[in-house]
Design a protein around this motif. Structure first.
Motif, mmCIF file in Angstrom:
data_model
loop_
_atom_site.group_PDB
_atom_site.id
_atom_site.type_symbol
_atom_site.label_atom_id
_atom_site.label_comp_id
_atom_site.label_asym_id
_atom_site.label_seq_id
_atom_site.Cartn_x
_atom_site.Cartn_y
_atom_site.Cartn_z
ATOM 1 N N TYR A 5 0.866 -1.182 0.000
ATOM 2 C CA TYR A 5 0.000 0.000 0.000
ATOM 3 C C TYR A 5 0.899 1.228 0.000
ATOM 4 C CZ TYR A 5 -3.593 3.390 1.150
ATOM 5 O OH TYR A 5 -4.442 4.464 1.118
ATOM 6 N N LYS A 6 0.709 2.099 -0.946
ATOM 7 C CA LYS A 6 1.502 3.313 -1.051
ATOM 8 C C LYS A 6 0.608 4.521 -0.799
ATOM 9 C CE LYS A 6 5.347 1.246 -2.179
ATOM 10 N NZ LYS A 6 6.517 1.285 -1.268
ATOM 11 N N MET A 7 1.073 5.373 0.085
ATOM 12 C CA MET A 7 0.318 6.580 0.409
ATOM 13 C C MET A 7 1.126 7.793 -0.044
ATOM 14 S SD MET A 7 -1.087 7.747 4.150
ATOM 15 C CE MET A 7 -2.059 9.244 4.359
ATOM 16 N N LYS A 8 0.476 8.742 -0.715
ATOM 17 C CA LYS A 8 1.171 9.936 -1.180
ATOM 18 C C LYS A 8 1.690 10.731 0.009
ATOM 19 C CE LYS A 8 -1.529 10.445 -5.438
ATOM 20 N NZ LYS A 8 -2.423 11.351 -6.197
ATOM 21 N N ALA A 9 2.882 11.275 -0.154
ATOM 22 C CA ALA A 9 3.524 11.983 0.950
ATOM 23 C C ALA A 9 2.708 13.178 1.420
ATOM 24 C CB ALA A 9 4.924 12.424 0.527
ATOM 25 N N ASP A 10 1.985 13.836 0.491
ATOM 26 C CA ASP A 10 1.227 15.033 0.848
ATOM 27 C C ASP A 10 -0.251 14.737 1.093
ATOM 28 O OD1 ASP A 10 0.712 14.329 -1.736
ATOM 29 O OD2 ASP A 10 0.702 16.398 -2.524
ATOM 30 N N ALA A 11 -0.623 13.459 1.155
ATOM 31 C CA ALA A 11 -2.026 13.095 1.371
ATOM 32 C C ALA A 11 -2.455 13.484 2.788
ATOM 33 C CB ALA A 11 -2.213 11.594 1.168
ATOM 34 N N PRO A 12 -3.672 14.033 2.947
ATOM 35 C CA PRO A 12 -4.152 14.404 4.287
ATOM 36 C C PRO A 12 -4.341 13.165 5.159
ATOM 37 C CG PRO A 12 -5.923 14.558 2.680
ATOM 38 C CD PRO A 12 -4.675 14.312 1.898
ATOM 39 N N VAL A 13 -3.998 13.282 6.416
ATOM 40 C CA VAL A 13 -4.124 12.167 7.367
ATOM 41 C C VAL A 13 -5.265 12.490 8.331
ATOM 42 C CG1 VAL A 13 -2.983 10.814 9.163
ATOM 43 C CG2 VAL A 13 -1.669 11.642 7.183
ATOM 44 N N SER A 37 -5.780 -2.685 8.377
ATOM 45 C CA SER A 37 -6.965 -3.254 7.720
ATOM 46 C C SER A 37 -8.200 -2.361 7.880
ATOM 47 C CB SER A 37 -7.274 -4.641 8.289
ATOM 48 O OG SER A 37 -7.598 -4.555 9.670
ATOM 49 N N GLN A 38 -8.061 -1.221 8.534
ATOM 50 C CA GLN A 38 -9.192 -0.320 8.743
ATOM 51 C C GLN A 38 -9.733 0.198 7.417
ATOM 52 O OE1 GLN A 38 -10.713 0.674 11.866
ATOM 53 N NE2 GLN A 38 -9.571 -1.194 12.393
ATOM 54 N N THR A 39 -11.046 0.328 7.346
ATOM 55 C CA THR A 39 -11.680 0.852 6.133
ATOM 56 C C THR A 39 -11.350 2.324 5.919
ATOM 57 O OG1 THR A 39 -13.707 1.322 7.402
ATOM 58 C CG2 THR A 39 -13.587 -0.799 6.258
ATOM 59 N N LEU A 40 -11.021 3.024 6.980
ATOM 60 C CA LEU A 40 -10.537 4.397 6.866
ATOM 61 C C LEU A 40 -9.077 4.318 6.409
ATOM 62 C CD1 LEU A 40 -11.189 7.434 7.394
ATOM 63 C CD2 LEU A 40 -10.091 7.123 9.636
ATOM 64 N N ARG A 41 -8.831 4.706 5.174
ATOM 65 C CA ARG A 41 -7.501 4.534 4.597
ATOM 66 C C ARG A 41 -6.578 5.708 4.875
ATOM 67 N NH1 ARG A 41 -6.676 -0.392 4.031
ATOM 68 N NH2 ARG A 41 -5.247 -0.184 2.256
ATOM 69 N N GLU A 42 -7.136 6.888 5.159
ATOM 70 C CA GLU A 42 -6.313 8.081 5.363
ATOM 71 C C GLU A 42 -5.778 8.114 6.786
ATOM 72 O OE1 GLU A 42 -9.441 8.010 4.392
ATOM 73 O OE2 GLU A 42 -9.761 9.187 2.576
ATOM 74 N N ILE A 43 -4.924 7.163 7.084
ATOM 75 C CA ILE A 43 -4.355 7.049 8.418
ATOM 76 C C ILE A 43 -2.844 6.871 8.303
ATOM 77 C CG2 ILE A 43 -6.451 6.027 9.402
ATOM 78 C CD1 ILE A 43 -5.090 3.298 9.241
ATOM 79 N N GLU A 44 -2.164 7.055 9.403
ATOM 80 C CA GLU A 44 -0.754 6.708 9.505
ATOM 81 C C GLU A 44 -0.549 5.977 10.827
ATOM 82 O OE1 GLU A 44 1.829 10.088 9.629
ATOM 83 O OE2 GLU A 44 0.863 10.986 11.393
ATOM 84 N N ARG A 69 2.225 3.680 5.073
ATOM 85 C CA ARG A 69 1.598 4.422 6.160
ATOM 86 C C ARG A 69 2.268 4.151 7.504
ATOM 87 N NH1 ARG A 69 -4.473 2.583 5.370
ATOM 88 N NH2 ARG A 69 -3.336 0.616 5.144
ATOM 89 N N ILE A 70 3.114 3.121 7.559
ATOM 90 C CA ILE A 70 3.846 2.818 8.792
ATOM 91 C C ILE A 70 5.103 3.675 8.864
ATOM 92 C CG2 ILE A 70 5.035 1.045 10.127
ATOM 93 C CD1 ILE A 70 3.305 -1.045 8.822
ATOM 94 N N LYS A 71 5.263 4.384 9.972
ATOM 95 C CA LYS A 71 6.476 5.153 10.230
ATOM 96 C C LYS A 71 7.160 4.546 11.455
ATOM 97 C CE LYS A 71 5.182 8.257 7.141
ATOM 98 N NZ LYS A 71 3.858 7.703 6.815
ATOM 99 N N VAL A 72 8.406 4.134 11.298
ATOM 100 C CA VAL A 72 9.150 3.515 12.391
ATOM 101 C C VAL A 72 10.074 4.556 13.011
ATOM 102 C CG1 VAL A 72 10.730 1.681 13.088
ATOM 103 C CG2 VAL A 72 9.054 1.268 11.260
ATOM 104 N N GLU A 94 -5.418 14.685 11.764
ATOM 105 C CA GLU A 94 -6.402 15.593 12.350
ATOM 106 C C GLU A 94 -6.734 15.138 13.766
ATOM 107 O OE1 GLU A 94 -11.024 17.011 11.468
ATOM 108 O OE2 GLU A 94 -9.946 15.775 10.008
ATOM 109 N N PHE A 95 -6.819 13.808 13.926
ATOM 110 C CA PHE A 95 -7.023 13.189 15.233
ATOM 111 C C PHE A 95 -5.884 12.207 15.482
ATOM 112 C CE2 PHE A 95 -11.236 14.678 14.220
ATOM 113 C CZ PHE A 95 -11.820 14.992 15.433
ATOM 114 N N VAL A 96 -5.689 11.857 16.753
ATOM 115 C CA VAL A 96 -4.724 10.822 17.099
ATOM 116 C C VAL A 96 -5.426 9.746 17.913
ATOM 117 C CG1 VAL A 96 -2.722 12.357 17.067
ATOM 118 C CG2 VAL A 96 -3.973 12.008 19.216
ATOM 119 N N ALA A 97 -4.922 8.523 17.780
ATOM 120 C CA ALA A 97 -5.397 7.389 18.574
ATOM 121 C C ALA A 97 -4.165 6.707 19.154
ATOM 122 C CB ALA A 97 -6.201 6.415 17.711
#
Length: 345
Positions: A5-13, A37-44, A69-72, A94-97
């Motif tokens: 899964y590739k996420m654009k660097a400037d994509a909103p999270v 596996s979340q249906t919400l894809r705009e996550i990191e 989307r994984i940052k180590v 926008e939110f954190v979990a």
């Protein structure tokens, strides 16, 4: 997670999930899968390696190769609280979990539901419910109440006044950053001060009846080294919550702590250890004692000259304290066994 899964660097999270990791190579893949596996894809997913000594870092890097989307991130071992704070500084959502590396989300749509309801009702915090995994089976989570909601509603924290379960929700990142809400650098009990501080700042939250989080009960069976640092840190966390409760007149929080003390929730940890000459721990306990309002004490008919934590100190010298309850039978059993062997001879 088989497909890259590739996420654009400037994509909103929309949501940044922060996961502190210390020596959890075995449980890590399941926790990570529940996020990706979340249906919400705009996550990191920010995984903060807290100085692991096993192959955790290798596992993290392998997982990150499959999903951008994984940052180590890594830091020297400092505890889960500082690791989460590090993640907060690097988060873009926008939110954190917050998710521990041995827990997992209950279903693939929980983050989408939490986010949608938070936006729809214009709240800075949205919470769901929790269950625990015990011996391979899902069960209600034991411990203090209020860990799930019976109806969907907008709730004032004044009416809720609870200290646990922060992992089952999302928090507006701007609110946390603007008000410098973070985790204290404690080894234990660092999450209730964060949770209460965030709740007081938000004032209200939206509650979902959905079970959001599955909590791994097996961590309770791991041996904990109750040294001076860990015992003192628990007391500091309790003191911090009581300080906020006193400042904002949240008597419900004080009553909750009194009830937990009366149940003996901490007696086994504190009473045995405070017999030692741990001056800082004693000092913090006395400060916590001074944070209880007289009104909360009167409801439980505590004498004016006896603060709630005095009950724990009494336990340390009581003949029916848990330590003696456990120790005396073992000593007697060993003595009886020796006597019986002597008779047999």
């Amino acid at each position: 997670m088989e497909d890259l899964y590739k996420m654009k660097a400037d994509a909103p999270v929309k949501i940044s999930v922060i996961m502190p990791v210390y020596n959890r190579a075995q449980t890590l893949p399941k926790a990570v899968r529940s996020v990706l596996s979340q249906t919400l894809r705009e996550i990191e997913l920010l995984c903060i390696n807290d100085g692991s000594t096993d192959n955790t870092v290798m596992v993290l890097k392998e997982l990150a190769q499959k999903d951008s989307r994984i940052k180590v991130l890594s830091q020297r071992n400092a505890g889960a609280g500082p690791a989460r704070n590090y993640g907060l500084k690097r988060a873009k959502g926008e939110f954190v979990a917050f998710l521990d590396s041995d827990d997992w989300y209950a279903s693939d749509d929980v983050l989408a539901k939490l986010y949608e309801k938070a936006v729809e009702h214009h709240v800075k915090i949205c919470l769901g419910g929790s269950r625990c995994a015990k011996r391979g089976k899902l069960q209600p989570l034991e411990g203090p109440g209020k860990i799930f909601f019976t109806k969907e509603a907008l709730i004032s924290y004044q009416d809720y006044q609870f200290t646990h379960g922060y992992c089952r929700g999302i928090y507006e990142r701007r609110m946390l950053m603007d008000h410098q809400i973070c985790f204290p650098p404690y080894r234990r009990f660092e999450d209730p001060p964060f949770f209460v501080s965030a709740m007081i700042c938000a004032g209200r939250f939206y509650a979902l009846t959905d079970i959001v989080l599955i909590y791994d009960e097996s961590r309770h069976y791991q041996k904990i080294n109750w040294d001076e640092r860990t015992v003192t840190d628990i007391l500091k966390g309790i003191r911090d919550v009581l300080r906020m409760a006193e400042e904002h007149a949240y008597v419900g929080l004080q009553k909750d702590f009194i009830e937990r003390i009366r149940r003996g929730d901490w007696s086994e940890i504190f009473a045995e250890n405070l017999r030692r000459n741990w001056t800082e721990a004693r000092s913090v306990m006395e400060e916590a004692n001074g944070r209880f309002l007289e009104g909360a004490m009167r409801q439980y008919r505590l004498p004016d000259n006896e603060k709630p934590f005095d009950l724990i100190l009494k336990d340390s010298y009581s003949n029916n304290h848990g330590f003696l309850k456990r120790t005396v039978p073992r000593v007697w059993k060993a003595l009886e066994s020796t006597i019986n062997r002597g008779k047999a001879i």
